[in-house]
Design an enzyme around this catalytic site. Structure first.
Site, PDB file in Angstrom:
ATOM      1  N   ASN A 178       0.845  -1.199   0.000  1.00  0.00           N
ATOM      2  CA  ASN A 178       0.000   0.000   0.000  1.00  0.00           C
ATOM      3  C   ASN A 178       0.876   1.243   0.000  1.00  0.00           C
ATOM      4  O   ASN A 178       2.009   1.199   0.469  1.00  0.00           O
ATOM      5  CB  ASN A 178      -0.872   0.004   1.273  1.00  0.00           C
ATOM      6  CG  ASN A 178      -1.823   1.194   1.333  1.00  0.00           C
ATOM      7  OD1 ASN A 178      -2.410   1.590   0.315  1.00  0.00           O
ATOM      8  ND2 ASN A 178      -1.977   1.789   2.512  1.00  0.00           N
ATOM      9  N   SER A 194       4.704   6.850   2.395  1.00  0.00           N
ATOM     10  CA  SER A 194       5.326   5.575   2.767  1.00  0.00           C
ATOM     11  C   SER A 194       4.698   4.447   1.966  1.00  0.00           C
ATOM     12  O   SER A 194       3.469   4.427   1.778  1.00  0.00           O
ATOM     13  CB  SER A 194       5.085   5.266   4.257  1.00  0.00           C
ATOM     14  OG  SER A 194       5.498   6.332   5.086  1.00  0.00           O
TER      15      SER A 194
END
Ligand code: GRF
Length: 191
Positions: free
Chosen positions: A110, A139
Site C-alpha cells: 500500500n 510511505s
C-alpha cells in the site's frame, strides 16, 4: 510469469493517479512487474477509465450490500483468475479482511501519504501541519490487518513550508508518491 514479468493486480477506489503511475512504469522493458487487473469497489472510480484507456482489464463492483468477508471473497476470486502474484493498493479506501490478507502471505502493498508510523488513517497532511512538523511525505508498506500498520519498505520526504495547507502539501507529496511507488513495487517483486 509472462515475459519474465510478475503479474500484479491494483485495487483502487478513486481517481487512480498512483495506479496510473504504476501502469506507466510497468511499460518499461526493465520493469519486473506487469499490471494484469485494476479492480475498484466503486463503479464510479475515475481510475477505471484510465486503466481501460491503458488496455488493462478492469473489475468494478460496489461493496454496498455485502458483508466485508463476502465482498473480499468475491474480489479475491477475480484477482486469482488473473494469475496475479502481488496486489498493490492505490487509494483503496477499504480495510481488507484478515482472511483476504492471510491468503496473500505478505504480498499486498500500500502507499500512504504520511511518514509512517505517523498519521495512520485519513487527513494525514492536515495533521502533519497542525502538529508543526517540518516534513511530510509518503510511505510504501506491506499490508497487515491493522490499518496502515505493516512494515514500511520505502519512504519519500518533502518539506512543510510556511503557509502550507493540506492541499498544497498534498500537491507536493503526490509526485513523490508517483515516483516512489513504482520503484518500491519493482524492488519488492525482484526480491
Ligand atoms: C494517495 O494520496 C494515496 O497515498 C492514498 O490515497 C491517495 C490516492 O490517490 N492512499 P490516487 O487515487 O492514487 O490518485
Amino acid at each position: 510469469m509472462t515475459n519474465g514479468k510478475t503479474p500484479v493486480a491494483i485495487l483502487i477506489s478513486g481517481r487512480g493517479s498512483n495506479m496510473a503511475a504504476l501502469v506507466a512504469a510497468s511499460k518499461a522493458e526493465d520493469c519486473p512487474y506487469r499490471v494484469v487487473l485494476v479492480a475498484a469497489n466503486d463503479p464510479d472510480a475515475g481510475g477505471l477509465a484510465l486503466a481501460q484507456a491503458a488496455g488493462i482489464p478492469t473489475f468494478a463492483r460496489s461493496h454496498k450490500g455485502l458483508k466485508r468477508a463476502e465482498f473480499d471473497a468475491l474480489l479475491d476470486a477475480e484477482i486469482r483468475k488473473t494469475g496475479a502474484e502481488w496486489i498493490a493498493l492505490a487509494g483503496y479506501m477499504r480495510l481488507l479482511s484478515p482472511e483476504f490478507i492471510a491468503g496473500w502471505q505478505g504480498r499486498i502493498v500500500n502507499i500512504h501519504p504520511s511518514l509512517l508510523p505517523l498519521y495512520k488513517g485519513l487527513d494525514t497532511h492536515a495533521r502533519a501541519i497542525a502538529a508543526g512538523d517540518a516534513e511530510g511525505g509518503c510511505s510504501v508498506h506491506i499490508v497487515t490487518p491493522a490499518l496502515d500498520d505493516g512494515p514500511v519498505v520505502a519512504q519519500a520526504r518533502v518539506p512543510i513550508l510556511p503557509g502550507d495547507d493540506a492541499e498544497s502539501l498534498a500537491a507536493r507529496v503526490l509526485p513523490e508518491e508517483h515516483r516512489l511507488y513504482p520503484q518500491a513495487l519493482a524492488d519488492l517483486v525482484r526480491r
